[in-house]
Design an enzyme around this catalytic site. Structure first.
Site, PDB file in Angstrom:
ATOM      1  N   ASP A 170       0.844  -1.204   0.000  1.00 33.73           N
ATOM      2  CA  ASP A 170       0.000   0.000   0.000  1.00 33.73           C
ATOM      3  C   ASP A 170       0.880   1.256   0.000  1.00 33.73           C
ATOM      4  O   ASP A 170       0.377   2.366  -0.090  1.00 33.73           O
ATOM      5  CB  ASP A 170      -1.004  -0.005   1.159  1.00 33.73           C
ATOM      6  CG  ASP A 170      -0.344   0.006   2.525  1.00 33.73           C
ATOM      7  OD1 ASP A 170       0.894  -0.132   2.603  1.00 33.73           O
ATOM      8  OD2 ASP A 170      -1.076   0.156   3.530  1.00 33.73           O
ATOM      9  N   SER A 171       2.206   1.050   0.042  1.00 31.63           N
ATOM     10  CA  SER A 171       3.119   2.177  -0.188  1.00 31.63           C
ATOM     11  C   SER A 171       2.852   2.805  -1.551  1.00 31.63           C
ATOM     12  O   SER A 171       3.296   3.922  -1.827  1.00 31.63           O
ATOM     13  CB  SER A 171       4.578   1.712  -0.094  1.00 31.63           C
ATOM     14  OG  SER A 171       4.801   0.569  -0.889  1.00 31.63           O
ATOM     15  N   GLU A 219       9.639  -4.129  10.178  1.00 30.46           N
ATOM     16  CA  GLU A 219       9.971  -2.806   9.612  1.00 30.46           C
ATOM     17  C   GLU A 219      10.403  -1.833  10.701  1.00 30.46           C
ATOM     18  O   GLU A 219       9.774  -1.741  11.769  1.00 30.46           O
ATOM     19  CB  GLU A 219       8.750  -2.223   8.870  1.00 30.46           C
ATOM     20  CG  GLU A 219       9.039  -0.811   8.320  1.00 30.46           C
ATOM     21  CD  GLU A 219       8.006  -0.289   7.345  1.00 30.46           C
ATOM     22  OE1 GLU A 219       7.059  -1.021   6.999  1.00 30.46           O
ATOM     23  OE2 GLU A 219       8.168   0.872   6.920  1.00 30.46           O
ATOM     24  N   LYS A 250      -1.027  -9.395   2.991  1.00 32.90           N
ATOM     25  CA  LYS A 250      -0.252  -8.930   4.151  1.00 32.90           C
ATOM     26  C   LYS A 250      -1.124  -8.001   4.981  1.00 32.90           C
ATOM     27  O   LYS A 250      -1.845  -7.167   4.401  1.00 32.90           O
ATOM     28  CB  LYS A 250       1.022  -8.195   3.711  1.00 32.90           C
ATOM     29  CG  LYS A 250       1.788  -7.600   4.895  1.00 32.90           C
ATOM     30  CD  LYS A 250       3.181  -7.146   4.510  1.00 32.90           C
ATOM     31  CE  LYS A 250       3.246  -5.790   3.851  1.00 32.90           C
ATOM     32  NZ  LYS A 250       2.713  -4.676   4.661  1.00 32.90           N
ATOM     33  N   GLU A 275      -0.993  -5.470   8.616  1.00 28.93           N
ATOM     34  CA  GLU A 275      -0.135  -4.848   9.622  1.00 28.93           C
ATOM     35  C   GLU A 275      -0.693  -5.095  11.015  1.00 28.93           C
ATOM     36  O   GLU A 275      -1.907  -5.142  11.204  1.00 28.93           O
ATOM     37  CB  GLU A 275      -0.051  -3.334   9.379  1.00 28.93           C
ATOM     38  CG  GLU A 275       0.639  -2.973   8.079  1.00 28.93           C
ATOM     39  CD  GLU A 275       0.795  -1.466   7.895  1.00 28.93           C
ATOM     40  OE1 GLU A 275       0.475  -0.694   8.828  1.00 28.93           O
ATOM     41  OE2 GLU A 275       1.242  -1.066   6.803  1.00 28.93           O
ATOM     42  N   ASP A 314      -0.998  -6.185  -0.227  1.00 28.25           N
ATOM     43  CA  ASP A 314      -1.265  -5.539   1.057  1.00 28.25           C
ATOM     44  C   ASP A 314      -2.769  -5.333   1.236  1.00 28.25           C
ATOM     45  O   ASP A 314      -3.454  -4.925   0.287  1.00 28.25           O
ATOM     46  CB  ASP A 314      -0.611  -4.144   1.071  1.00 28.25           C
ATOM     47  CG  ASP A 314       0.441  -4.013   2.146  1.00 28.25           C
ATOM     48  OD1 ASP A 314       0.426  -4.804   3.096  1.00 28.25           O
ATOM     49  OD2 ASP A 314       1.283  -3.109   2.001  1.00 28.25           O
TER      50      ASP A 314
END
Ligand code: KIV
Length: 302
Positions: A44-45, A182, A113, A115, A83
């Site tokens: 999602d970056s 991260e 993925k 978070e 993501d």
């Protein structure tokens, strides 16, 4: 050979670090796959590095579906992980499974993925029970930027390291197949990597992980002027692109482009291959990139 979820899991302690990068589109996915990358994360970056937002928070599931499908169309040997964006796994289990399922079923991702640490263990378990492989992500979790008070390195105190170790254990027990670490000190990453059976993939987490991931735009020099300390720039494609476009602009302005060999004749088939005006560029008509029109194929439709 196709890289699968079990193949990534089997890389734990195998002595061959996992090579991972982000990818957001078809040509980039093809390029990274040609270089032998093991895992492509449609991160999602993309909200920041491709769409210009200041955080990843505006990224929607529809954006992730759109970009993941483009990456999947590259038919990579690399495993494709998508993501789950902010709010796509926060509301209810049912909605979470449906959203992750769309990334798998509609866009073709092979895993998702999410978070967060032990607070997400229930969500991870629900996804795994729905046969959706999950990669965890702990440490600096960009979707929590406001809760963290900025993009700050995590795990700097003994208590914080302990908390990360508990997060890793909970995600492992919940059935995740790998874990992104991260923005944490290298020593914390080493402890987590040693304590979990999950392969850890680090970004800004030092050298002791089971693999490494970077944002591809940073590695290629396509990001901004300033990159985080953990980035190593392997190319400066922005400068190369600016120079190429300046040369094109100068040629157009001076009437040097297009030349005769870059123009279609009235009747004859096949343009004669001629020298390019740009040193090092392919001679027009001699070869065309995949998907580009050939010498007599008109139009811009690629
Ligand atoms: O969105 C992303 O690119 C990521 C990586 C930084 C791991 O989550």
């Amino acid at each position: 050979m196709k890289v699968t979820v079990p193949a990534i899991r089997a890389r734990k302690g195998a002595g061959r670090p996992i090579v991972a990068l982000t990818a957001y589109d078809y040509p980039t996915a093809r390029t990274l796959d040609a270089a032998g990358v093991d895992l492509l994360l449609v991160g999602d970056s993309l909200g920041m590095v491709v769409l210009g937002h200041p955080t990843t928070l505006p990224v929607t599931l529809e954006m992730m579906l759109h970009h993941t499908a483009a990456v999947v169309r590259a038919k990579t040997a690399a495993l494709v992980v998508a993501d789950m964006p902010f709010l796509s796994y926060h509301v209810s289990r049912e909605e979470t499974i449906r959203n992750a399922g769309r990334l798998i079923q509609e866009a073709g991702a092979e895993a998702v993925k999410i978070e967060g640490g032990r607070g997400r263990a229930g969500v991870v378990r629900a996804l795994v029970e729905a046969d959706i492989p999950v990669m965890g992500h702990i440490g600096l979790t960009p979707q929590s930027v406001h809760a963290m008070g900025g993009y700050k390195v995590q795990g700097r105190s003994p208590d914080a390291v302990q908390s990360l170790l508990e997060d890793a254990r909970a995600l492992e027990e919940a059935g995740a197949f790998s874990l992104v670490l991260e923005g944490i000190p290298g020593e914390a990453a080493r402890l987590i990597t040693q304590s979990t059976a999950l392969p850890t993939i680090g970004i800004g987490a030092g050298p002791h992980c089971d693999g490494q991931i970077l944002v591809v735009n940073d590695l290629l020099g396509l990001g901004g002027e300033e990159v985080p300390r953990f980035v190593r720039r392997y190319a400066d494609l922005r400068t190369a692109a600016v120079e190429a476009v300046r040369a094109y602009a100068a040629d157009v302005t001076a009437g040097r482009f297009p030349a005769e060999v870059e123009s279609y004749g009235a009747g004859a088939r096949g343009a004669a291959a001629g020298p390019s005006t740009v040193p090092g560029a392919a001679a027009p008509g001699a070869s065309t990139p995949a998907g580009s029109p050939g010498p007599e194929q008109g139009g811009s439709g690629r």
